[in-house]
Design an enzyme around this catalytic site. Structure first.
Site, PDB file in Angstrom:
ATOM      1  N   HIS A  10       0.847  -1.196   0.000  1.00 18.70           N
ATOM      2  CA  HIS A  10       0.000   0.000   0.000  1.00 18.70           C
ATOM      3  C   HIS A  10       0.881   1.244   0.000  1.00 18.70           C
ATOM      4  O   HIS A  10       1.881   1.301   0.724  1.00 18.70           O
ATOM      5  CB  HIS A  10      -0.914   0.008   1.226  1.00 18.70           C
ATOM      6  CG  HIS A  10      -2.061   0.965   1.112  1.00 18.70           C
ATOM      7  ND1 HIS A  10      -1.893   2.335   1.144  1.00 18.70           N
ATOM      8  CD2 HIS A  10      -3.387   0.753   0.977  1.00 18.70           C
ATOM      9  CE1 HIS A  10      -3.079   2.926   1.027  1.00 18.70           C
ATOM     10  NE2 HIS A  10      -3.999   1.978   0.915  1.00 18.70           N
ATOM     11  N   ARG A  31      -6.244  10.085  -0.666  1.00 19.56           N
ATOM     12  CA  ARG A  31      -5.964  10.435  -2.057  1.00 19.56           C
ATOM     13  C   ARG A  31      -7.239  10.488  -2.887  1.00 19.56           C
ATOM     14  O   ARG A  31      -7.365  11.290  -3.810  1.00 19.56           O
ATOM     15  CB  ARG A  31      -4.967   9.434  -2.654  1.00 19.56           C
ATOM     16  CG  ARG A  31      -3.550   9.620  -2.121  1.00 19.56           C
ATOM     17  CD  ARG A  31      -2.606   8.526  -2.568  1.00 19.56           C
ATOM     18  NE  ARG A  31      -2.907   7.251  -1.944  1.00 19.56           N
ATOM     19  CZ  ARG A  31      -3.110   6.111  -2.606  1.00 19.56           C
ATOM     20  NH1 ARG A  31      -3.057   6.097  -3.937  1.00 19.56           N
ATOM     21  NH2 ARG A  31      -3.361   4.998  -1.961  1.00 19.56           N
TER      22      ARG A  31
END
Length: 610
Positions: A257, A273
Site C-alpha cells: 500500500h 488520495r
C-alpha cells in the site's frame, strides 16, 4: 477432552467469516466462529476507506454499472483474475451494500446541491441531483473509472463489522474467542473440523463440523513492515498447508500500500488520495502527475507504490531516522473535511505521530498491506483437495483480485463473497451426510499433543522462535519486496530454506503453560516459513511482471507464457521447498488481455504463443 459439534465451523470472526455464518444460520444451520480476539476486534474493523459497488448515485458516479466495475476489476488484476468470479462479485456488490444499509450501516448519503472536491491538488465543482437525495454516496478510489466506493466517513470497516456482528448475535451464531485452530481433522478426502487450542488455558478442544471455513484474513506479519494487525500471521492458512493436499494460490502476489505512515506502518486510507490528497517528495513537489498523467495519485496501488519507490531511488526521498519516506498532503482539504470524513486519519496522525494533518504533512512510504494469494477455492468457495473445506475473504484465493486488487474491492469482497459462499455452504449442508471417524480424530489430537510437548521439552532443539521469525521477515523484506530480481529471489529462497531448518528446531524458554505467546508463536513458525517460501519461490519461478509482482529482470507482462495462476503445495513435512503447479488464470474471457490504461509496461501477447 471437550468435543464441540456444529453444522458450520468458521475459522475467523471478521466480516467474511461472520457474513458466511449468517447465510448458514438463516438457512437453519448452527454456526460457530473461532477467533483469536473478540469478534469486534477482528482486523476488518481497521479498514477505513470504503467498499466498491456500482450504485451510480453520486454525480461523479453517474453512468456507473456492474459492467464498468467488472472491467475496472479485471484491469486492476492485470488480467490475473478469474473473470467468472469477478463478474459474480461486481453483479452482487450493489445488492450487498443495500442489504448492509437495511441491517443498519450508516452509509454517507448524497446531499443535493453544489459542492467542491479536489483532484491532483486542484479544486473543482460538482452538483448532486435532488432526485438522489439520501441515497448511498461514494468517493473516488484508485484504478476506477467512476466514483463507486461506498463509505462511512473513514470508519467503514468498523461500522460494517459492528453491524454484521449484531446480526450474528440475533441469529444465534456463536463466537468462541481466544481460540486458535492449530490443525484440520481430515482423512485425505474430507475435512471434519479442527483441533483448536484455548489461548487462555492452553487446553486443546475438538470442533467437529459438516463444513469448515477458513476466513482468518491475511498473512502480512510474515513481513517485518506491514499494515496488518499482529493477529494476521497466517495461522488460518497453516493447517490447510500442512494437509499436503490443499494448495495455496498466487502466493507471490503481495500488495504494498502506498501510504503506510512512518515509522509505525499503520495505514492511512486511500480515501485521503481519493478525496484529493497528493503525494510530495523531499522538495514538497508532486511527482505522480509526471509518471501517471491520467490517473496521477489514483493509479492502482501496485503502480503508485512502484513509482514512489522509484522516486526515492532517484534521490527524492525524505531522510529520517527510520529510513526514507515521502509526504502525503491533505492540508488543502480543510479542517472540516479532515476532522469529519477523515477523522480516523486525523486521530492516527495526532496519536501515533504527533502530526496535525490539518497543518502538517504526513510521512508515508509503501508497506506490505494485502495478500491476493490464499487457500485456493473454486467459484463456490470450496477449497481444492478436501470435501467440506471452504475459504472466503482475504484468506482465500477465490480469485477476483488476480495479481493486484483495487482499493475498496477487498472490504466489499468480505461481505459479497461471504454471502455468495455462505449460500453455497448452506446448499452443501442440505445434502451432507458426514460420518465422523473417531480413529482419525484421536490420531490428530494425539499428533498435536505430541507436537506441543516436543516444543515445550525442546526435543528437536533450542532455537529461539522470535529470532527465527525476525530472520524470516528480514529475508522476505530484502528479497521479495516491491521490486524483485533473480539474484535477490534466489538468495531469499536459499536463506529461507536454512531458516526453515531452524524453525524445525525451535524450543521454548518458558514452561509453555497457560497464556503463553511464545508457545503460540512456536506452533506457527514452521508454517510461516513455508508460506514465506511459497511467496519467494513462486516469485522466482514467475519470469514476468504482472500487477504487484514486479521483476526488474523480466519487465514485460507475459500473457504468452504466464497467463496462469500458481498453485503451491507442501507435499511432505520433510520438503524444504513447495511443489508448484499452474492452472489457467480464467476459463472465461469476458475481456481479452489488453492495456490497463495506467502503469507503463511492455506486454507479450498471448496470441504469439507457439
Amino acid at each position: 477432552m471437550q468435543t464441540i459439534y456444529t453444522d458450520v465451523l468458521v475459522i475467523g470472526a471478521g466480516l467474511a467469516g461472520e457474513r458466511a455464518a449468517i447465510e448458514a444460520a438463516q438457512a437453519g444451520f448452527s454456526a460457530i466462529c473461532l477467533s483469536l480476539v473478540p469478534a469486534r476486534r477482528s482486523h476488518s474493523s481497521a479498514a477505513m476507506g470504503g467498499m466498491q459497488a456500482a450504485l451510480g448515485n453520486c454525480a461523479k458516479g453517474d453512468g456507473d454499472c456492474p459492467d464498468v466495475h467488472f472491467a475496472d476489476t479485471v484491469k486492476g488484476s492485470d488480467w490475473g483474475c478469474d473473470q467468472e468470479v469477478a463478474r459474480l462479485f461486481a453483479d452482487r456488490a450493489p445488492i450487498e451494500m443495500r442489504q448492509l444499509a437495511h441491517w443498519g450501516v450508516p452509509w454517507n448519503r448524497v446531499v443535493p446541491g453544489k459542492s467542491m472536491y479536489f483532484k491532483g491538488g486542484k479544486q473543482f465543482e460538482k452538483e448532486e441531483k435532488e432526485e438522489n437525495r439520501g441515497l448511498i454516496t461514494a468517493r473516488d478510489f484508485g484504478g476506477t473509472a467512476k466514483w463507486r466506493t461506498c463509505y462511512v466517513s473513514d470508519g467503514t470497516g468498523h461500522s460494517v463489522l459492528f453491524t454484521v456482528d449484531n446480526v450474528c448475535a440475533q441469529l444465534g451464531v456463536e463466537v468462541h474467542d481466544k481460540t486458535e485452530a492449530i490443525a484440520l481433522i481430515q482423512d485425505g478426502q474430507t475435512c471434519f473440523g479442527v483441533v483448536a487450542r484455548c489461548l487462555r488455558t492452553g487446553e486443546l478442544k475438538v470442533y467437529l463440523a459438516k463444513a469448515t471455513t477458513i476466513a482468518s484474513g491475511g498473512f502480512g506479519r510474515i513481513y517485518p513492515c506491514t499494515t496488518n494487525a499482529v493477529i494476521c500471521d497466517g495461522g488460518g492458512h497453516i493447517p490447510a498447508i500442512n494437509t499436503g493436499i490443499v494448495p495455496m494460490g498466487n502466493m507471490e502476489a503481495v500488495q504494498f500500500h502506498p501510504t503506510g505512515i512512518v515509522p509505525t506502518d499503520i495505514l492511512v486510507t486511500e480515501g485521503c488520495r481519493g478525496d484529493g490528497g497528493t503525494l510530495l517528495d523531499v522538495n514538497e513537489e508532486r511527482f505522480m502527475n509526471i509518471y501517471e498523467p491520467e490517473k496521477q495519485e489514483l493509479a492502482s496501488r501496485d503502480v503508485v507504490s512502484r513509482w514512489m519507490t522509484h522516486h526515492m531511488r532517484q534521490g527524492k526521498g525524505v531522510k529520517s531516522p527510520y529510513g526514507e519516506h515521502l509526504w502525503l498532503d491533505i492540508r488543502h482539504l480543510g479542517e472540516k473535511h479532515i476532522t469529519g470524513k477523515l477523522r480516523e486519519v486525523y486521530e492516527i496522525c495526532t496519536s501515533f505521530l504527533g502530526v496535525d494533518p490539518i497543518h502538517q504533512l504526513i510521512p508515508v512510504r509503501p508497506t506490505q498491506h494485502y495478500s491476493m494469494g490464499g487457500v485456493r477455492t473454486n467459484k463456490d468457495g470450496h477449497a481444492y483437495g478436501l470435501k467440506g473445506l471452504f475459504s472466503v475473504g482475504e484468506a482465500a484465493c477465490w480469485d477476483m483480485h488476480g495479481f493486484n486488487r483495487l482499493g475498496g474491492n477487498s472490504l466489499a469482497e468480505t461481505v459479497v463473497a461471504g454471502g455468495i459462499v455462505g449460500k453455497k455452504i448452506a446448499e452443501f449442508l442440505q445434502g451432507a451426510e458426514v460420518t465422523f471417524n473417531s480413529a482419525v480424530i484421536d490420531a490428530e489430537v494425539k499428533k498435536q499433543q505430541e507436537r506441543i510437548q516436543n516444543v515445550i521439552s525442546c526435543k528437536a532443539g533450542t532455537e529461539n522462535v522470535f529470532k527465527v521469525r525476525l530472520a524470516m521477515q528480514q529475508s522476505l523484506h530484502k528479497g521479495a519486496n516491491i521490486f524483485r530480481t533473480d539474484a535477490g529471489l534466489s538468495a531469499c529462497v536459499a536463506e529461507l530454506q536454512e531458516i526453515l531448518q531452524r524453525a524445525r528446531k525451535v524450543g521454548l524458554k518458558s514452561n509453555g503453560l497457560g497464556v503463553n505467546p511464545e508457545l503460540a508463536a512456536a506452533l506457527k513458525i514452521e508454517g510461516q516459513v513455508k508460506m514465506a517460501l511459497m511467496v519467494a519461490y513462486g516469485a522466482l519461478k514467475r519470469t514476468e511482471s504482472r500487477g504487484s509482482h514486479n521483476r526488474e529482470d523480466f519487465t514485460a507482462r507475459n500473457d504468452r507464457d504466464w497467463l496462469s495462476r500458481t498453485l503451491a503445495y507442501w507435499k511432505s513435512e520433510k520438503d524444504d521447498l513447495p511443489t508448484l503447479a499452474y492452472e489457467d488464470a480464467t476459463q472465461i474471457f469476458h475481456i481479452p488481455p489488453g492495456d490497463r490504461g495506467y502503469g507503463k509496461s511492455e506486454i507479450i501477447k498471448a496470441e504469439t504463443k507457439g
